[in-house]
Design an enzyme around this catalytic site. Structure first.
Site, PDB file in Angstrom:
ATOM      1  N   LYS A  67       1.081  -1.461  -0.267  1.00  0.00           N
ATOM      2  CA  LYS A  67       0.001   0.169  -0.082  1.00  0.00           C
ATOM      3  C   LYS A  67       0.719   1.406  -0.110  1.00  0.00           C
ATOM      4  CE  LYS A  67      -3.991  -1.989   2.320  1.00  0.00           C
ATOM      5  NZ  LYS A  67      -5.026  -2.204   3.137  1.00  0.00           N
ATOM      6  N   ASP A 103      -9.874   2.588   3.189  1.00  0.00           N
ATOM      7  CA  ASP A 103     -10.006   1.866   4.097  1.00  0.00           C
ATOM      8  C   ASP A 103     -10.990   2.690   5.380  1.00  0.00           C
ATOM      9  OD1 ASP A 103      -9.054  -0.554   3.406  1.00  0.00           O
ATOM     10  OD2 ASP A 103      -6.623  -0.080   3.610  1.00  0.00           O
TER      11      ASP A 103
END
Ligand code: ATR
Length: 281
Positions: A67, A103
């Protein structure tokens, strides 16, 4: 219909539920979804992503441990991805990738809408300061928690995350050894990967109050040690990361297809499947 090609990149990624979730969203919305899982180690990710774009890739999810690298590879980034320093969703725009991070929004939506929690005013403890923590911390602050205490096995990473969040009046890095002195929390979020095999840090009972919600960002077996602690210490809520997984996927789906899928049926189907992890057969 214009053709779309999507994938999740991770390492490992074979276990990922994302292809199944996006296929279910596609079936529900009538969108022709082509979504695969691509295993890419950190040293091959940039090339794999470029090859995917050459093959017509229009969007991607990015999971562990890529990420932060995805953040660096994106030419443009949303404000929330910038603040998180991590990207879990890539959108092809012309000849470049736009990076976003769904997220935190996924976590907040799961907690507030699925579980009915009001996050406003909650004194919050975030355990861990890696990529997962970075993804969710900004959204928790925006959702109205009061203070955010960050503890991490490696103190420098807790300091770095607290600095990056840029709200010194609300965000406080602390040592794991200080947990017994921090008082009660109304929200405790475990973002560590300790449940995936390492020794889980011991947490004192004094963290738990009358309405403590304990949330693990993992699901399945990785969430078991922390949620077992939460139940043993009578936290009012003990919530794993399966709902967040489905909600962040829905956010990504909407970015790519401009349609918001219904998450409840997909969550229920995965939950039923997940329950089989804990049955004797
Ligand atoms: P992720 O993207 O899942 O956050 P990561 O960036 O590798 O992955 O971060 C893992 C987190 O879990 C870190 O906060 C890590 O602590 P360190 O920064 O000290 O490495 C934490 N972690 C992993 N195993 C742990 C364990 N056994 N006890 C406590 N913390 C642990």
């Amino acid at each position: 219909m214009s053709s779309t090609l999507h994938a999740v990149f991770g390492h490992p990624v074979a276990h990922s539920l994302s292809p199944r979730i996006h296929a279910a969203f596609g079936a529900q919305t009538g969108i022709d979804v082509h979504y695969t899982a691509i295993d890419a180690a950190p040293d091959t990710f940039a090339d794999a992503l470029a090859a995917f774009a050459d093959a017509g890739g229009t969007g991607a999810n990015v999971t562990l441990p890529l990420k932060e690298q995805a953040h660096a590879l994106a030419s443009t980034r949303s404000a929330r991805a910038e603040r998180a320093g991590a990207v879990n969703t890539l959108v092809r725009q012309g000849e470049a990738w736009h990076g976003d991070n769904t997220d935190g929004a996924g976590l907040v939506r799961d907690l507030t809408e699925r579980h009915g929690l009001d996050l406003r005013g909650r004194r919050t403890l975030l355990i861990g300061a890696g990529g997962a923590a970075r993804g969710v911390a900004p959204a928790l602050l925006e959702a109205g928690i009061t203070e955010l205490f960050v503890v991490n096995r490696t103190p420098a990473r807790a300091d770095a995350l607290a600095d990056a969040l840029g709200e010194p009046g609300r965000v406080h890095p602390r040592y794991l050894e200080q947990l017994g002195e921090l008082g009660e929390f109304e929200l405790i979020v475990n973002s560590t990967s300790a449940g995936r095999g390492g020794a889980f840090p011991s947490l004192p009972r004094s963290l738990v109050g009358m309405r403590t919600a304990a949330v693990d960002l993992s699901y399945g077996e990785a969430a078991v040690p922390f949620l077992a602690w939460a139940r043993a210490h009578e936290c009012r809520d003990a919530i794993d990361g399966l709902g967040m997984l489905v909600e962040q996927a829905a956010e990504s789906f909407e970015l790519w297809h401009d349609v918001r899928p219904q998450t409840a049926p997909v969550f229920e189907a995965l939950r039923a499947r997940d329950a089989s992890l804990f049955t004797a057969d």
